[in-house]
Design a protein around this motif. Structure first.
Motif, PDB file in Angstrom:
ATOM      1  N   GLY A 130     -18.153 123.812  53.805  1.00 18.91           N
ATOM      2  CA  GLY A 130     -17.175 124.243  54.622  1.00 18.91           C
ATOM      3  C   GLY A 130     -15.977 123.224  54.192  1.00 18.91           C
ATOM      4  N   SER A 131     -14.722 123.989  54.046  1.00 22.89           N
ATOM      5  CA  SER A 131     -13.571 123.269  53.525  1.00 22.89           C
ATOM      6  C   SER A 131     -13.198 122.165  54.679  1.00 22.89           C
ATOM      7  N   SER A 140     -11.876 131.931  45.134  1.00 25.00           N
ATOM      8  CA  SER A 140     -11.778 131.621  46.513  1.00 25.00           C
ATOM      9  C   SER A 140     -10.900 130.585  47.006  1.00 25.00           C
ATOM     10  N   ARG A 179      -8.128 136.533  51.587  1.00 18.58           N
ATOM     11  CA  ARG A 179      -9.804 137.026  51.081  1.00 18.58           C
ATOM     12  C   ARG A 179      -9.808 138.482  51.632  1.00 18.58           C
ATOM     13  N   PRO A 239     -10.417 128.813  49.732  1.00 25.70           N
ATOM     14  CA  PRO A 239     -10.959 127.418  50.379  1.00 25.70           C
ATOM     15  C   PRO A 239     -11.675 126.642  49.032  1.00 25.70           C
ATOM     16  N   ARG A 292     -10.635 141.415  48.931  1.00 25.04           N
ATOM     17  CA  ARG A 292     -11.616 141.874  48.746  1.00 25.04           C
ATOM     18  C   ARG A 292     -11.600 143.335  48.958  1.00 25.04           C
ATOM     19  N   HIS A 318     -22.340 135.089  45.364  1.00 25.15           N
ATOM     20  CA  HIS A 318     -22.271 133.740  45.912  1.00 25.15           C
ATOM     21  C   HIS A 318     -22.917 133.718  47.117  1.00 25.15           C
ATOM     22  N   PRO A 319     -23.028 134.479  48.382  1.00 23.27           N
ATOM     23  CA  PRO A 319     -23.603 134.124  49.425  1.00 23.27           C
ATOM     24  C   PRO A 319     -25.102 133.780  49.144  1.00 23.27           C
ATOM     25  N   HIS A 321      -7.147 127.212  58.418  1.00 20.29           N
ATOM     26  CA  HIS A 321      -8.624 127.602  58.133  1.00 20.29           C
ATOM     27  C   HIS A 321      -8.900 128.972  58.859  1.00 20.29           C
ATOM     28  N   ARG A 325     -23.814 130.477  53.962  1.00 17.03           N
ATOM     29  CA  ARG A 325     -23.567 131.395  52.820  1.00 17.03           C
ATOM     30  C   ARG A 325     -22.380 131.431  52.252  1.00 17.03           C
ATOM     31  N   THR A 326     -21.420 130.342  52.494  1.00 19.73           N
ATOM     32  CA  THR A 326     -20.181 130.168  52.057  1.00 19.73           C
ATOM     33  C   THR A 326     -19.758 129.245  50.980  1.00 19.73           C
ATOM     34  N   VAL A 327     -18.884 129.731  50.216  1.00 19.93           N
ATOM     35  CA  VAL A 327     -18.347 128.429  49.468  1.00 19.93           C
ATOM     36  C   VAL A 327     -16.902 127.997  49.841  1.00 19.93           C
ATOM     37  N   PRO A 328     -16.375 126.824  49.769  1.00 18.60           N
ATOM     38  CA  PRO A 328     -16.906 125.586  48.870  1.00 18.60           C
ATOM     39  C   PRO A 328     -18.157 124.959  49.949  1.00 18.60           C
ATOM     40  N   GLN A 341      -6.445 131.530  56.171  1.00 22.89           N
ATOM     41  CA  GLN A 341      -7.395 131.613  55.041  1.00 22.89           C
ATOM     42  C   GLN A 341      -8.010 132.879  55.017  1.00 22.89           C
TER      43      GLN A 341
HETATM   44  N1  LIG Z   1     -14.023 129.134  56.307  1.00 20.25           N
HETATM   45  C1  LIG Z   1     -15.093 128.480  55.557  1.00 20.25           C
HETATM   46  C2  LIG Z   1     -15.742 129.810  54.850  1.00 20.25           C
HETATM   47  C3  LIG Z   1     -15.046 129.934  53.502  1.00 20.25           C
HETATM   48  C4  LIG Z   1     -15.587 131.208  53.333  1.00 20.25           C
HETATM   49  O1  LIG Z   1     -15.599 132.228  54.080  1.00 20.25           O
HETATM   50  N2  LIG Z   1     -15.568 131.528  51.902  1.00 20.25           N
HETATM   51  C5  LIG Z   1     -15.977 132.619  51.051  1.00 20.25           C
HETATM   52  C6  LIG Z   1     -15.301 132.695  49.905  1.00 20.25           C
HETATM   53  S1  LIG Z   1     -13.528 132.708  49.964  1.00 20.25           S
HETATM   54  C7  LIG Z   1     -17.349 132.817  51.114  1.00 20.25           C
HETATM   55  O2  LIG Z   1     -18.170 132.393  50.704  1.00 20.25           O
HETATM   56  N3  LIG Z   1     -17.955 133.987  51.717  1.00 20.25           N
HETATM   57  C8  LIG Z   1     -19.187 134.281  51.883  1.00 20.25           C
HETATM   58  C9  LIG Z   1     -19.521 135.249  53.029  1.00 20.25           C
HETATM   59  O3  LIG Z   1     -18.764 135.517  53.681  1.00 20.25           O
HETATM   60  O4  LIG Z   1     -20.821 135.756  52.972  1.00 20.25           O
HETATM   61  C10 LIG Z   1     -14.514 127.398  54.585  1.00 20.25           C
HETATM   62  O5  LIG Z   1     -13.330 127.283  54.898  1.00 20.25           O
HETATM   63  O6  LIG Z   1     -15.247 126.855  54.068  1.00 20.25           O
END
Ligand SMILES: N[C@@H](CCC(=O)N[C@@H](CS)C(=O)NCC(=O)O)C(=O)O
Length: 240
Positions: A65-66, A11, A109, A13, A113, A38-39, A101, A50-53, A105
């Motif tokens: 959120g980043s 990931s 991704r 972010p 995916r 991970h979600p 962002h 549901r997102t990382v970080p 970003q």
């Molecule tokens: N834009 C947000 C969210 C980041 C994001 O979308 N992370 C992805 C991994 S790169 C994620 O965890 N997605 C899970 C989902 O979409 O449910 C950030 O910068 O923290």
């Protein structure tokens, strides 16, 4: 309690947040969640989204959120600021971080995916090299529906991937311009460096894309993130 940073290994972010915590020298435990699952896992850890970080601070606060993490870190540890004090410089960093962002970003991704959904070798690589689970071939087969779901959620279709690839030179020209004006790639790393350059760095590992190594922003990305996720296999990208 020590802080905990929830990430996944692929990931962009998450890489940004991890590097920002290291920059601030914030003592923490990094928890690598299983890519694709991970979600659910990050919510099970107590976060609303549901997102990382996602960061659980030592005082029990949850920051997800980043963008939120960069601001929380500057509040918590003013040394080695991620946002300059001087108003003009600060707004340039904020604008670049927001652009990184919102616009840049999602691009790596979505492409990755798509590849994980389409190419069983990518899923095998994730299982064997990234997650290190036993029986990677079986995991690669069983994880196809999850990869398909994650790809759909990120808006990955052949058409959107082609469109992203078409727009990539323009996006990278913009990151180069941010380096040229001094917003990115300076001696003091700021929030926009971490946000934007983590995405540029991830793109450098996509071997089907035309090489961007000569670009100033690529050099800055390699300096800040010498490693992304190890030796990524070649995978096909529509539009290349
Ligand atoms: N834009 C947000 C969210 C980041 C994001 O979308 N992370 C992805 C991994 S790169 C994620 O965890 N997605 C899970 C989902 O979409 O449910 C950030 O910068 O923290």
């Amino acid at each position: 309690m020590t802080a905990r940073l929830y990430v996944t290994s692929l990931s962009n972010p998450s890489k940004a947040a991890s590097a920002m915590l290291a920059h601030k020298r914030l003592s923490h435990r990094r928890i690598d969640l299983l890519t694709g699952f991970h979600p659910y896992l990050v919510r099970a850890a107590g976060f609303e989204g549901r997102t990382v970080p996602a960061l659980e601070l030592a005082d029990g606060r949850y920051v997800q959120g980043s963008l939120e993490i960069s601001r929380a870190l500057d509040e918590l540890i003013p040394e080695r600021p991620l946002f300059p004090d001087e108003p003009v410089a600060r707004s340039a960093v904020e604008r670049a971080e927001r652009w990184g962002h919102d616009v840049l970003q999602p691009v790596p991704r979505r492409i990755f995916r798509w590849a994980a959904m389409e190419d069983p070798a990518v899923r095998r690589w994730i299982a064997a090299q990234v997650e290190g689970v036993p029986a990677p071939a079986i995991v690669a087969t069983l994880s196809r529906p999850i990869s398909t779901l994650r790809c759909a959620e990120s808006g990955g279709t052949e058409e959107t991937i082609r469109d992203s690839v078409r727009r990539l030179p323009e996006l990278l020209d913009l990151t180069d311009a941010l380096v040229a004006e001094g917003t990115l790639g300076g001696p003091e790393h700021n929030a926009a460096d971490f946000q934007v350059l983590s995405s540029v760095r991830m793109l450098l590992d996509f071997k089907a894309l035309p090489s961007a190594e000569h670009r100033p922003s690529s050099r800055a990305a390699r300096e800040l993130f010498p490693q992304f996720a190890g030796e990524m296999p070649w995978f096909e990208i529509p539009g290349t």
